[in-house]
Design an enzyme around this catalytic site. Structure first.
Site, PDB file in Angstrom:
ATOM      1  CG  ASP A 265      17.060 -18.011   1.373  1.00 23.37           C
ATOM      2  OD1 ASP A 265      17.028 -18.239   0.150  1.00 23.37           O
ATOM      3  OD2 ASP A 265      17.814 -18.611   2.171  1.00 23.37           O
ATOM      4  CG  ASP A 282      10.487 -30.825  -5.523  1.00 22.68           C
ATOM      5  OD1 ASP A 282      11.266 -29.858  -5.452  1.00 22.68           O
ATOM      6  OD2 ASP A 282      10.463 -31.631  -6.477  1.00 22.68           O
ATOM      7  CD  GLU A 300      -8.668  -4.214   4.562  1.00 22.89           C
ATOM      8  OE1 GLU A 300      -9.345  -3.405   3.895  1.00 22.89           O
ATOM      9  OE2 GLU A 300      -8.318  -4.012   5.737  1.00 22.89           O
ATOM     10  CD  GLU A 310      17.200 -21.791  -1.903  1.00 24.30           C
ATOM     11  OE1 GLU A 310      18.366 -21.621  -1.523  1.00 24.30           O
ATOM     12  OE2 GLU A 310      16.903 -22.210  -3.042  1.00 24.30           O
ATOM     13  NE  ARG A 326       0.168  -6.638  13.508  1.00 23.54           N
ATOM     14  CZ  ARG A 326      -0.808  -7.290  12.854  1.00 23.54           C
ATOM     15  NH1 ARG A 326      -1.106  -8.543  13.193  1.00 23.54           N
ATOM     16  NH2 ARG A 326      -1.469  -6.698  11.890  1.00 23.54           N
TER      17      ARG A 326
END
Length: 405
Positions: A265, A282, A300, A310, A326
């Site tokens: 968000d 936008d 990958e 949003e 990560r």
């Protein structure tokens, strides 16, 4: 026949699909050759063998029609014409389609030339009957071999001219005989060329009808694909939309693969819109979408989609909580690095940031998509309550909070 003008066939805009010699436009000819060249070669090889057998039957008729040069006629057929014909039989499997027609036409002229010489050379009165051999070769070329019309016209024209020369210079040929043989030659040449034209025109028109139908089917499939792609793409950000995301997620979940789903968000986006306006909002969403998509491209197996408003979704195959964290950190840092000014924020940060809720699905686990989305959404709202600009992981038993940046 009017063919659709497709980008893959630009040559069709500058020449008709079929010219007066019944030759296809280059792209159509290439397509036809790719589909029918081997079949054409095998048909020609069968016809060559049949023609060669019948051609050597004339060795027996030569006993009656060419008694004065019988040995020469047998020698020419067996030692010259037959080896050349067998060589062509072997060679046409190894030539391009256009040279296949040319080589066969040359071989047919070779088969014609020697009987023409024998007809001219013989002095026996019955030698006139060998003229039928010349006419037989014309019939064989245009109707059994069925040379492509362009080659049939060239070969028949050359044979006609050479035969006229032979008739005009043959010693002892009376004017009535000359007239009769010329009428036979003309009639056979015109008749067989007309028959060849009709056969070739039918072949070409049948293929063009098939080709046209296939092009229209291809165009319809392409249009359908464009429509389907559009229906699965968010118009503003050009990211996959929720429908596309659901399809990919259902597939992954059915495979019970290890993965993480992240609900994203944009922090304080309503304030951003109210302050800078919807066009700026936008553009902000487009820049964020591009950054998220760039991160997905680095993985990958990942997909980034616009969930609505949003909110974005990022799904990735990963086996551990550490790996999921990560990637969440990478996503947060990618948006921070954009440094999109947010003048309406009251928390002192001053740029656009994101909050992320992460839900994991271990390998081999059967999880419903709605449950996984709900878990990620639950973690997202915790992140927002904790102050935004961070990610939170939901592991079903506890919530682990991580600060981005």
């Amino acid at each position: 026949m009017t063919l659709p003008r497709l980008k893959s066939f630009p040559e069709l805009d500058s020449r008709p699909p079929l010219d007066r010699w019944l030759r296809f436009a280059a792209p159509i000819q290439a397509q036809y050759d790719s589909e029918h060249a081997s079949e054409r070669v095998e048909d020609l090889r069968s016809a060559i063998l049949v023609g060669l057998i019948l051609y050597n039957v004339f060795n027996f008729t030569s006993i009656v029609t060419l008694p004065d040069i019988l040995v020469l006629s047998v020698f020419i057929r067996l030692a010259l014409v037959t080896p050349v014909s067998l060589g062509i039989f072997w060679a046409i499997r190894r030539t391009s389609p256009i040279w296949t027609e040319r080589v066969v036409a040359i071989g047919l002229f070779n088969a014609y030339l020697f009987p023409a010489f024998l007809f001219y050379w013989t002095t026996d009165p019955d030698g006139l009957f060998t003229f039928m051999e010349l006419l037989t070769i014309i019939v064989f070329s245009n109707m059994l071999i069925a040379l492509r019309f362009y080659h049939a016209v060239i070969l028949t024209s050359v044979i006609f001219l050479v035969t006229v020369l032979v008739l005009a210079t043959k010693p002892g040929l009376s004017p009535p005989h000359f007239f009769v043989l010329m009428v036979q030659l003309s009639a056979i040449s015109i008749f067989t060329l007309y028959a060849n034209y009709r056969l070739e025109r039918r072949r070409c028109r049948d293929y063009l009808a098939t080709f046209d139908a296939r092009l229209q089917a291809h165009s319809a499939m392409a249009d359908r694909k464009v429509y389907e792609d559009a229906s699965r793409t968010d118009a503003l950000t050009q990211l996959p939309n929720r429908r596309h995301l659901d399809e990919r997620m259902e597939l992954w979940l059915s495979e019970r693969r290890a993965m993480a789903l992240m609900m994203i968000d944009v922090d304080h986006f309503k304030l951003y819109n109210d302050t800078l306006g919807h066009p700026a909002g936008d553009e902000c969403l487009r820049r964020i979408a591009a950054a998220l998509a760039s991160v997905a491209d680095q993985a990958e197996d990942a997909i980034c989609a616009r969930f609505g408003g949003e909110e974005f979704t990022f799904a990735i195959s990963c086996r551990s909580e550490f790996e999921a964290a990560r990637w969440a950190r990478i996503l947060s840092q990618a948006i921070t690095a954009l440094e999109i000014a947010h003048p309406a924020r009251t928390d002192g940060i001053g740029i656009v940031t994101i909050s992320i809720g992460v839900a994991r699905c271990p390998s081999g686990t059967l999880v419903a998509l709605n449950d996984l989305v709900a878990a990620a959404d639950r973690a997202l709202y915790v992140a927002k309550r904790r102050g935004r600009n961070r990610f939170v992981m939901d592991d079903e038993s506890s919530l682990t909070v991580q600060f981005a940046g």
